[in-house]
Design an enzyme around this catalytic site. Structure first.
Site, PDB file in Angstrom:
ATOM      1  N   ASN A 261       0.810  -1.205   0.000  1.00 35.78           N
ATOM      2  CA  ASN A 261       0.000   0.000   0.000  1.00 35.78           C
ATOM      3  C   ASN A 261       0.851   1.266   0.000  1.00 35.78           C
ATOM      4  O   ASN A 261       1.663   1.475   0.909  1.00 35.78           O
ATOM      5  CB  ASN A 261      -0.930  -0.032   1.213  1.00 35.78           C
ATOM      6  CG  ASN A 261      -1.718  -1.323   1.272  1.00 35.78           C
ATOM      7  OD1 ASN A 261      -2.532  -1.593   0.418  1.00 35.78           O
ATOM      8  ND2 ASN A 261      -1.439  -2.149   2.279  1.00 35.78           N
ATOM      9  N   ARG A 289      -1.016  -5.613   9.051  1.00 33.27           N
ATOM     10  CA  ARG A 289      -2.342  -5.469   8.461  1.00 33.27           C
ATOM     11  C   ARG A 289      -2.227  -5.662   6.946  1.00 33.27           C
ATOM     12  O   ARG A 289      -1.206  -5.342   6.358  1.00 33.27           O
ATOM     13  CB  ARG A 289      -2.919  -4.078   8.729  1.00 33.27           C
ATOM     14  CG  ARG A 289      -2.956  -3.637  10.181  1.00 33.27           C
ATOM     15  CD  ARG A 289      -3.618  -2.272  10.259  1.00 33.27           C
ATOM     16  NE  ARG A 289      -3.573  -1.706  11.602  1.00 33.27           N
ATOM     17  CZ  ARG A 289      -2.867  -0.631  11.933  1.00 33.27           C
ATOM     18  NH1 ARG A 289      -2.130  -0.017  11.020  1.00 33.27           N
ATOM     19  NH2 ARG A 289      -2.887  -0.163  13.162  1.00 33.27           N
ATOM     20  N   CYS A 290      -3.284  -6.109   6.320  1.00 34.15           N
ATOM     21  CA  CYS A 290      -3.270  -6.156   4.855  1.00 34.15           C
ATOM     22  C   CYS A 290      -3.211  -4.743   4.288  1.00 34.15           C
ATOM     23  O   CYS A 290      -2.772  -4.542   3.148  1.00 34.15           O
ATOM     24  CB  CYS A 290      -4.476  -6.911   4.322  1.00 34.15           C
ATOM     25  SG  CYS A 290      -6.068  -6.234   4.856  1.00 34.15           S
ATOM     26  N   THR A 291      -3.644  -3.761   5.074  1.00 33.83           N
ATOM     27  CA  THR A 291      -3.628  -2.363   4.635  1.00 33.83           C
ATOM     28  C   THR A 291      -2.428  -1.597   5.189  1.00 33.83           C
ATOM     29  O   THR A 291      -2.384  -0.364   5.094  1.00 33.83           O
ATOM     30  CB  THR A 291      -4.918  -1.645   5.074  1.00 33.83           C
ATOM     31  OG1 THR A 291      -5.071  -1.778   6.496  1.00 33.83           O
ATOM     32  CG2 THR A 291      -6.138  -2.214   4.364  1.00 33.83           C
ATOM     33  N   LEU A 424      -4.960  -2.734  -3.077  1.00 32.33           N
ATOM     34  CA  LEU A 424      -5.862  -2.758  -1.933  1.00 32.33           C
ATOM     35  C   LEU A 424      -6.133  -1.345  -1.427  1.00 32.33           C
ATOM     36  O   LEU A 424      -7.174  -0.764  -1.668  1.00 32.33           O
ATOM     37  CB  LEU A 424      -5.283  -3.631  -0.816  1.00 32.33           C
ATOM     38  CG  LEU A 424      -6.206  -3.845   0.398  1.00 32.33           C
ATOM     39  CD1 LEU A 424      -7.539  -4.442  -0.024  1.00 32.33           C
ATOM     40  CD2 LEU A 424      -5.526  -4.722   1.441  1.00 32.33           C
TER      41      LEU A 424
END
Length: 517
Positions: A261, A289-291, A424
């Site tokens: 990100n 976190r995926c973010t 994302l």
């Protein structure tokens, strides 16, 4: 005074009954690796497939329950979670090392999700559509897909599962949920709260299994026709395999995968605000976190000023016991720590580590007066000088490491933001509206933040990514309803005769040769 740790004994629950275990897994407190939080009985592939068959039988009756009544069950789940919020958050902190304030916020997200969807039970709208023929009515209806098999990661062990479970159940589906083994105790506690809301046995089932057995069980269930939807949160690598498997059965999985990100910092940005956002999104939850922030893409004119402030903020950030007031606790589990060590090996001679020490925090490699004890604590790392093509620039690095690079024009920044192929989350710091909208138009991410970090989803907005981050499916808000329902069209001809579409249509003939004098 620290409480005495308790080792819980938990197993899968299928149809309201404990299921037999084929193996055992110890879920360990990553802040104190000598503490076993739960001894988890792992099921095999046959048990997973059997759970899907049980769910298929239970779903038939659950779908008959009026949607507004199902909405009241969702409301009860929300109230139960709210009443148990502190206990559930403490368990999340104990099991995965998430700082307590973040864990409490995660639990709050379940409540927010329930608050949104409890009303959707009265808003599962279809449509009445005009027909091209007289004495005929057209309708559309949302119908449940059937059984949803949901596989979730453990970095958000209760919030992210609720994004699947709550709407799936509301829409009249049954669910087989496979949570991460290293977050099994948190998942088991959440399952018990859902069950206490009055869900009939078999409508929600929880199966603990390792990845290989889960995949094999999913293959069996899809082959038997007992699963109609798969939801998966995890790595892009595994997501591809899930997508391939479901595609062979003509299904489209709901995939929420990894991210690289970007955060773009324009020359007109509020640098203090940008530093605050970069610190939270880069190192909150220890960068797991995926973010989480992957790369800061900062304009060359403010690079030095930003980096100086960012390095200072990182140096002052407290890393330590997640039960205390800290920015970051430990890594989730030993396997993530081992993988993070591999990411650190991607640092190259042309990179400059500007944040100080690197690696695990130990007595020989302390962070100030903190030596990490038995925990899986790691120094937060800022790497300046990353370049397009570097692994640190191109690939997800799940852990507390952030890269920094520069740009000259906004078009160049957008190109850099899109280059890794994920899509994302993203962020831009600017005071110019035209910069914000130009970035939104050009970036490939499913989510865009302006003057905010790359992390921080609200429960009523669509969440999901594109490219390596997912297949365009969305969770949360009304958009997720399309994952757990299918549209059914109905036509009702009450003319008493066969009326054929496109053929028996009244025609009004215009005079197309007419011209004004």
């Amino acid at each position: 005074m620290r409480r005495t740790p308790v080792t819980r004994q938990i197993v899968s629950i299928v149809g309201g009954k404990d299921a037999e275990a084929a193996a055992t897994y110890d879920s360990v407190n990553p802040a104190r690796t000598g503490e076993v939080v739960a001894r988890v009985g792992l099921a095999d592939a046959e048990t997973f497939a059997a759970a899907c068959r049980v769910a298929k039988e239970a779903q038939r009756e659950w779908a008959k329950v009026p949607a507004p009544v199902r909405g009241r069950v969702i409301a009860s789940i929300g109230r139960l979670v709210e009443a148990n919020a502190e206990r559930l958050a403490r368990l999340v902190t104990e099991e995965i090392g998430k700082p307590y304030a973040e864990a409490l916020g995660e639990v709050r997200e379940i409540v927010d999700t329930c608050d949104f969807f409890l009303g959707e039970g009265r808003r599962l709208y279809g449509q009445t559509v005009p027909s091209e023929m007289p004495d005929k009515n057209l309708f559309t209806f949302r119908v449940p897909v059937g059984v949803a098999a949901v596989v979730t990661a453990g970095n958000f062990p209760v919030a992210v599962p609720s994004w699947y479970l709550v709407p799936a159940l509301l829409c009249g589906n049954a669910v087989v949920w496979k949570p991460a083994e290293y977050a099994a105790a948190s998942a088991h506690a959440m399952f018990r709260l859902f069950a206490a809301a009055g869900l009939p046995d078999g409508v929600l089932n929880i199966v603990f299994a390792d990845g290989a057995e889960t995949f094999r069980g999913l293959e069996l269930a899809l082959g038997e026709g007992s699963v109609q939807k798969v939801g998966f949160t995890g790595s892009s690598e595994v997501g591809r395999k899930i997508g391939e498997l479901t595609g062979r059965h003509l299904q489209s999985a709901c995939l929420e995968l990894g991210g690289k990100n970007p955060m773009v910092i324009m020359p007109d940005a509020d640098l203090d605000l940008a530093v605050e956002g970069a610190l939270f999104s880069g190192f909150g939850t220890a960068g797991q976190r995926c973010t989480s922030l992957g790369t800061v893409i900062v304009h060359e004119s403010v690079h030095d000023a930003f980096l100086e402030r960012f390095v200072q903020a990182v140096g002052e950030a407290r890393v330590g016991d997640p039960e205390q007031d800290v920015v970051a606790g430990p890594l989730l589990d030993r396997k993530f720590a081992d993988r993070y060590e591999e990411y650190l090996a991607w640092i190259q001679p042309h990179h400059k580590v500007v944040s100080g020490s690197v690696g695990r925090i130990t007595a020989d490699n302390p962070r100030g007066d903190f030596d990490g004890g038995e925990g899986l604590y790691y120094h937060p790392v800022v790497v300046d000088g990353v370049r397009p093509g570097d692994r640190l620039f191109m690939e997800e690095t799940f852990g507390p490491i952030v890269g920094v690079t520069t740009f000259r024009t906004l078009d160049e920044a957008i190109e850099l933001a899109n280059l890794p192929g994920y899509g994302l989350s993203s962020s831009i710091y600017t005071t110019e509206a035209r910069n914000a909208f130009r970035f939104r138009e050009g970036v490939s991410a499913g989510m865009v933040s302006v003057n905010n970090s790359t992390s921080g989803a609200e429960a009523h907005l669509p969440f999901g990514g594109n490219g390596k981050s997912g297949n365009g499916s969305r969770q949360s808000g009304m958009w997720v309803l399309d994952q757990f329902t299918r549209w059914q069209a109905m036509n009702w001809d009450h003319s008493g005769r066969l009326q054929k579409a496109q053929m028996d249509v009244a025609e009004i003939v215009p005079d197309l040769d007419f011209r004004l004098a």
